[in-house]
Design an enzyme around this catalytic site. Structure first.
Site, PDB file in Angstrom:
ATOM      1  N   GLY A 149      -3.677   6.923   1.245  1.00  0.00           N
ATOM      2  CA  GLY A 149      -2.759   6.556   2.340  1.00  0.00           C
ATOM      3  C   GLY A 149      -1.397   6.185   1.787  1.00  0.00           C
ATOM      4  N   THR A 207       1.329   7.810   1.757  1.00  0.00           N
ATOM      5  CA  THR A 207       2.515   8.228   2.514  1.00  0.00           C
ATOM      6  C   THR A 207       2.684   7.359   3.756  1.00  0.00           C
ATOM      7  OG1 THR A 207       1.145   9.838   3.696  1.00  0.00           O
ATOM      8  CG2 THR A 207       2.356  10.657   1.776  1.00  0.00           C
ATOM      9  N   ASP A 248       2.639   3.615   6.214  1.00  0.00           N
ATOM     10  CA  ASP A 248       3.498   2.452   6.432  1.00  0.00           C
ATOM     11  C   ASP A 248       3.161   1.271   5.496  1.00  0.00           C
ATOM     12  OD1 ASP A 248       5.330   0.917   8.308  1.00  0.00           O
ATOM     13  OD2 ASP A 248       3.485  -0.259   8.469  1.00  0.00           O
ATOM     14  N   ALA A 308       1.692   1.249   2.573  1.00  0.00           N
ATOM     15  CA  ALA A 308       2.053   1.535   1.187  1.00  0.00           C
ATOM     16  C   ALA A 308       3.555   1.306   0.985  1.00  0.00           C
ATOM     17  CB  ALA A 308       1.675   2.975   0.842  1.00  0.00           C
ATOM     18  N   LYS A 309       4.319   1.828   1.935  1.00  0.00           N
ATOM     19  CA  LYS A 309       5.780   1.739   1.807  1.00  0.00           C
ATOM     20  C   LYS A 309       6.268   0.295   1.943  1.00  0.00           C
ATOM     21  CE  LYS A 309       8.201   2.942   5.318  1.00  0.00           C
ATOM     22  NZ  LYS A 309       8.526   3.798   6.434  1.00  0.00           N
ATOM     23  N   ASP A 334      -6.936  16.314   1.602  1.00  0.00           N
ATOM     24  CA  ASP A 334      -7.565  15.705   2.764  1.00  0.00           C
ATOM     25  C   ASP A 334      -8.808  14.967   2.279  1.00  0.00           C
ATOM     26  OD1 ASP A 334      -9.149  15.204   5.036  1.00  0.00           O
ATOM     27  OD2 ASP A 334      -8.094  16.786   6.140  1.00  0.00           O
ATOM     28  N   ASP A 343      -7.647  -9.993   3.181  1.00  0.00           N
ATOM     29  CA  ASP A 343      -7.162 -10.795   4.304  1.00  0.00           C
ATOM     30  C   ASP A 343      -5.858 -11.378   3.780  1.00  0.00           C
ATOM     31  OD1 ASP A 343      -6.459 -13.025   5.909  1.00  0.00           O
ATOM     32  OD2 ASP A 343      -8.476 -13.009   6.750  1.00  0.00           O
ATOM     33  N   HIS A 344      -4.732 -10.801   4.209  1.00  0.00           N
ATOM     34  CA  HIS A 344      -3.491 -11.152   3.498  1.00  0.00           C
ATOM     35  C   HIS A 344      -3.103 -12.622   3.690  1.00  0.00           C
ATOM     36  CE1 HIS A 344      -1.415 -10.401   7.352  1.00  0.00           C
ATOM     37  NE2 HIS A 344      -0.397 -11.060   6.847  1.00  0.00           N
ATOM     38  N   HIS A 378      -7.841 -13.965   9.976  1.00  0.00           N
ATOM     39  CA  HIS A 378      -6.893 -14.967   9.462  1.00  0.00           C
ATOM     40  C   HIS A 378      -7.139 -16.380  10.014  1.00  0.00           C
ATOM     41  CE1 HIS A 378      -5.082 -11.268   8.354  1.00  0.00           C
ATOM     42  NE2 HIS A 378      -4.412 -11.063   9.462  1.00  0.00           N
TER      43      HIS A 378
HETATM   44  N1  LIG Z   1       0.960  -1.152   8.354  1.00  0.00           N
HETATM   45  C1  LIG Z   1       0.647  -2.452   8.294  1.00  0.00           C
HETATM   46  O1  LIG Z   1       1.485  -3.351   8.354  1.00  0.00           O
HETATM   47  C2  LIG Z   1      -0.779  -2.858   8.131  1.00  0.00           C
HETATM   48  C3  LIG Z   1      -1.774  -1.926   8.009  1.00  0.00           C
HETATM   49  N2  LIG Z   1      -3.054  -2.318   7.821  1.00  0.00           N
HETATM   50  C4  LIG Z   1      -4.138  -1.342   7.671  1.00  0.00           C
HETATM   51  O2  LIG Z   1      -3.849  -0.467   6.595  1.00  0.00           O
HETATM   52  C5  LIG Z   1      -4.339   0.829   6.854  1.00  0.00           C
HETATM   53  C6  LIG Z   1      -3.178   1.829   6.783  1.00  0.00           C
HETATM   54  O3  LIG Z   1      -2.231   1.479   7.757  1.00  0.00           O
HETATM   55  P1  LIG Z   1      -0.797   2.192   7.847  1.00  0.00           P
HETATM   56  O4  LIG Z   1      -0.229   2.441   6.505  1.00  0.00           O
HETATM   57  O5  LIG Z   1      -0.021   1.416   8.822  1.00  0.00           O
HETATM   58  O6  LIG Z   1      -1.180   3.605   8.504  1.00  0.00           O
HETATM   59  P2  LIG Z   1      -0.306   4.910   8.576  1.00  0.00           P
HETATM   60  O7  LIG Z   1      -0.748   5.651   9.794  1.00  0.00           O
HETATM   61  O8  LIG Z   1       1.143   4.648   8.415  1.00  0.00           O
HETATM   62  O9  LIG Z   1      -0.770   5.737   7.287  1.00  0.00           O
HETATM   63  C7  LIG Z   1      -1.995   6.389   7.227  1.00  0.00           C
HETATM   64  C8  LIG Z   1      -2.121   7.082   5.892  1.00  0.00           C
HETATM   65  O10 LIG Z   1      -3.355   7.757   5.844  1.00  0.00           O
HETATM   66  C9  LIG Z   1      -3.126   9.100   5.360  1.00  0.00           C
HETATM   67  N3  LIG Z   1      -4.150   9.973   5.924  1.00  0.00           N
HETATM   68  C10 LIG Z   1      -4.564  10.050   7.217  1.00  0.00           C
HETATM   69  N4  LIG Z   1      -5.554  10.952   7.329  1.00  0.00           N
HETATM   70  C11 LIG Z   1      -5.772  11.460   6.091  1.00  0.00           C
HETATM   71  C12 LIG Z   1      -6.672  12.401   5.554  1.00  0.00           C
HETATM   72  N5  LIG Z   1      -7.584  13.011   6.316  1.00  0.00           N
HETATM   73  N6  LIG Z   1      -6.609  12.664   4.241  1.00  0.00           N
HETATM   74  C13 LIG Z   1      -5.704  12.037   3.440  1.00  0.00           C
HETATM   75  N7  LIG Z   1      -4.837  11.128   3.891  1.00  0.00           N
HETATM   76  C14 LIG Z   1      -4.858  10.832   5.196  1.00  0.00           C
HETATM   77  C15 LIG Z   1      -1.748   9.417   5.863  1.00  0.00           C
HETATM   78  O11 LIG Z   1      -1.198  10.419   5.049  1.00  0.00           O
HETATM   79  P3  LIG Z   1      -0.768  11.851   5.612  1.00  0.00           P
HETATM   80  O12 LIG Z   1      -0.173  11.624   6.946  1.00  0.00           O
HETATM   81  O13 LIG Z   1       0.192  12.329   4.576  1.00  0.00           O
HETATM   82  O14 LIG Z   1      -2.019  12.625   5.641  1.00  0.00           O
HETATM   83  C16 LIG Z   1      -1.039   8.082   5.610  1.00  0.00           C
HETATM   84  O15 LIG Z   1      -0.653   8.004   4.278  1.00  0.00           O
HETATM   85  C17 LIG Z   1      -5.011   0.732   8.222  1.00  0.00           C
HETATM   86  O16 LIG Z   1      -6.363   0.427   8.037  1.00  0.00           O
HETATM   87  C18 LIG Z   1      -4.297  -0.447   8.879  1.00  0.00           C
HETATM   88  O17 LIG Z   1      -5.085  -1.062   9.868  1.00  0.00           O
HETATM   89  C19 LIG Z   1      -3.391  -3.652   7.711  1.00  0.00           C
HETATM   90  C20 LIG Z   1      -2.440  -4.630   7.834  1.00  0.00           C
HETATM   91  C21 LIG Z   1      -1.065  -4.312   8.088  1.00  0.00           C
HETATM   92  O1  LIG Z   2      -2.927  -8.851  10.096  1.00  0.00           O
HETATM   93  C1  LIG Z   2      -1.986  -8.955  10.862  1.00  0.00           C
HETATM   94  O2  LIG Z   2      -1.063  -9.881  10.610  1.00  0.00           O
HETATM   95  C2  LIG Z   2       0.236  -9.771  11.164  1.00  0.00           C
HETATM   96  C3  LIG Z   2       0.856 -11.153  11.029  1.00  0.00           C
HETATM   97  O3  LIG Z   2       0.960 -11.425   9.662  1.00  0.00           O
HETATM   98  P1  LIG Z   2       2.093 -12.400   9.139  1.00  0.00           P
HETATM   99  O4  LIG Z   2       1.862 -12.459   7.672  1.00  0.00           O
HETATM  100  O5  LIG Z   2       3.402 -11.779   9.517  1.00  0.00           O
HETATM  101  O6  LIG Z   2       1.887 -13.697   9.842  1.00  0.00           O
HETATM  102  C4  LIG Z   2       0.216  -9.346  12.617  1.00  0.00           C
HETATM  103  O7  LIG Z   2       1.530  -9.065  13.033  1.00  0.00           O
HETATM  104  C5  LIG Z   2      -0.604  -8.088  12.726  1.00  0.00           C
HETATM  105  O8  LIG Z   2      -0.715  -7.742  14.109  1.00  0.00           O
HETATM  106  C6  LIG Z   2      -1.974  -8.264  12.148  1.00  0.00           C
HETATM  107  O9  LIG Z   2      -2.607  -7.002  12.075  1.00  0.00           O
END
Ligand SMILES: NC(=O)C1=CN([C@@H]2O[C@H](COP(=O)(O)OP(=O)(O)OC[C@H]3O[C@@H](n4cnc5c(N)ncnc54)[C@H](OP(=O)(O)O)[C@@H]3O)[C@@H](O)[C@H]2O)C=CC1
Ligand SMILES: O=C1O[C@H](COP(=O)(O)O)[C@@H](O)[C@H](O)[C@H]1O
Length: 495
Positions: free
Chosen positions: A15, A17, A19, A21-22, A87, A179-180, A242
């Protein structure tokens, strides 16, 4: 736990690419690198389906570090990153991944240590874990660790299924469930404040504490996560993990030592002691809410149901308040009130411990007003501790007034404390599982919230019931009022 000054590892991010990760992972790895917590002996392999080149991956990683980071150090850092598109459901692709990992392992002298970070939707967790095992990608010479993001299931049953899948490929001690909140500096400080201070620990029980209040309020709304959030809601998103984690840290007995197993075992006892609420009595303990439109900070804000087309008529809760009772010797009769929600008045996470008031305060000008001592633990955005005492008003008056003794973490250290993800990644690299959730904690907390959610699923709520920019529905105030308490303000200016 290994005693490695600069741990060495290959970090495989599924994952890469996306959100998370970035926004969190790349910047955290960079800070570990910049602060010398890791040396040159590491490499990161990013996986996604997008057909990015290594160069494009480097550009994205570099951009994620912010405008201030550039030059030689940034270039040296991104040179450790490799993009490997495939994939994850395609089992045959794991062979190539294995070859890449073996090559990088010798180039970066990572001693066979491998972290597999699953930053992807949970439906892929089982598939990835199985394929890693099936294709022998777990290390034979060093350690292997599987880091799993939330949500860990949707309820107890689905969490159990997920757990069965991943534990068929990895042992519990190789699984790091994130659990951040457990990586936040002041959440980690709860234990120290409690157990390193006689004045608190001796009073930390139902004889001297009247109630505990934990607030985690957010000013942001659902943003662009409507798809995820509408299936989740505030209870699954924040309470199951949390909020309950903070309750356990505040309520647990002192561990016999600081080994992760001992701390965990004390936390688990608290989860086991949570009062099982009869479904028909849930409304006496829990309140749910959803935000409607309003103005906040001069901006006109939409209600939850207007945030995205698919949210029209949604009955997902964006707010929860609850009274949690811990039926054990130390806490019998002491309510732990929690509240969390989106689009509230401000972003703030704070714990208020309200001590029992004295029977009679001769120095109180208005006898009907109470002025109990409070210990406030500020988790964010300010980090610190404030103790509210009563002292004589200056001058001729003999009345008392509340005064506060404040410690602000940031001001003392004059540097930003490590970001939660940075701390947790480092813990994972050194094999410290203290700040990760064990399956026993996850399962008990799901069982607790499942009862609430089951009850709510049987009754249509009257939503929206709080205005964006407020502190939630009135019923949440009544939860405390019925017990003779009120929410202490969380206003950041207060501290
Ligand atoms: N974003 C956040 O702030 C937070 C996210 N999380 C958790 O982290 C996890 C990721 O979230 P987030 O980064 O936001 O999600 P995104 O939708 O932004 O990213 C999903 C990633 O999964 C990859 N992906 C999806 N399907 C496939 C596949 N079949 N094969 C390979 N790669 C795949 C995508 O790559 P591509 O599109 O290139 O295939 C992309 O890199 C989730 O479980 C989310 O609940 C938890 C706390 C906070
Ligand atoms: O896990 C999550 O936490 C955030 C809140 O985290 P914080 O460190 O900013 O307090 C929340 O926005 C998000 O919905 C939830 O998935």
């Amino acid at each position: 736990m290994e005693n490695q000054e600069k741990p060495k590892a290959l970090i495989v991010i599924f994952g890469a690419t996306g959100d998370l990760a970035k926004r969190k992972l790349f910047p955290s790895i960079y800070r570990l690198y910049q602060n010398g917590k890791i040396g040159e002996d590491f490499a990161v392999v990013g996986i996604g389906r997008r057909s990015w080149s290594n160069e494009l991956f480097h550009t994205n990683v570099r951009n994620s570090l912010g405008d201030d980071v550039s030059g030689k150090e940034a270039e040296a850092f991104v040179s450790h990153f490799y993009y490997h598109p495939f994939d994850v459901s395609d089992s045959s692709s794991y062979e190539n991944l294995g070859t890449l990992l073996n090559n990088l392992e010798s180039e970066y002298r990572t001693e066979g240590n491998r972290i597999f970070y699953l930053a992807m939707a949970p439906q892929f967790f089982g598939t990835i874990a199985n394929n890693l095992k099936k294709h022998n990608l777990k290390s034979e010479t060093g350690w292997s660790r599987l880091v799993i993001e939330k949500p860990f299931g949707h309820d107890f049953e689905s969490a159990k299924q997920l757990n069965d899948q991943i534990t068929s490929a990895f042992d519990e001690n190789q699984i790091y469930r994130i659990d951040h909140y457990l990586g936040k500096e002041m959440v980690k400080n709860i234990e120290v404040i409690r157990f390193a201070n006689g004045i608190f620990e001796h009073l930390w029980n139902n004889r001297f504490i009247a109630n505990v209040q934990i607030t985690s309020s957010e000013s942001l709304g659902v943003e662009d996560r409507a798809n995820y959030y509408d299936l989740s809601g505030a209870t699954r998103d924040m309470v199951q993990n949390h909020m309950l984690q903070m309750v356990t840290l505040l309520a647990m007995e002192p561990p016999i030592n600081l080994n992760p197993e001992e701390i965990r075992s004390e936390k688990i006892k608290i989860l086991r002691a949570l009062r099982t609420i009869d479904e028909k009595n849930i409304d006496d303990y829990f309140v749910r809410g959803q935000y409607g439109p309003d103005k906040m900070h001069g901006r006109k804000l939409r209600g939850y149901q207007e945030e995205a087309e698919e949210l029209q008529n949604s009955d997902t809760e964006t707010y929860v308040a609850g009274k949690i009772m811990i039926d054990n010797y130390r806490w019998a009769g002491v309510p732990f009130y929690i509240r969390t929600g989106k689009r509230l008045a401000e972003k703030c996470t704070k714990i208020v411990v309200e001590f029992e008031d004295i029977p009679l305060n001769l120095y109180q000008e208005e006898q009907s007003e109470k002025s109990p001592n409070l210990l406030v633990i500020n988790i964010q955005p300010n980090e610190g501790v404030t103790l509210y005492l009563n002292a004589k008003k200056p001058g001729v008056s003999s009345y008392s007034e509340p005064i506060k003794l404040s410690y602000t973490h940031e001001a003392v250290n004059s540097v930003n404390t490590p970001e939660a993800y940075e701390k947790l990644l480092h813990d994972c690299m050194i094999g410290d599982t203290t700040n990760f959730s064990h399956w026993d904690e996850v399962s008990l907390s799901w069982k607790f919230v499942d009862r609430i959610l089951n009850r709510w699923s049987k009754e249509e709520p009257d939503f929206p019931n709080y205005a964006a920019g407020s502190m939630g529905p009135e019923e949440a105030d009544n939860l405390l009022k019925n017990d003779g308490f009120h929410w202490w303000p969380v206003n950041n200016e207060e501290e």
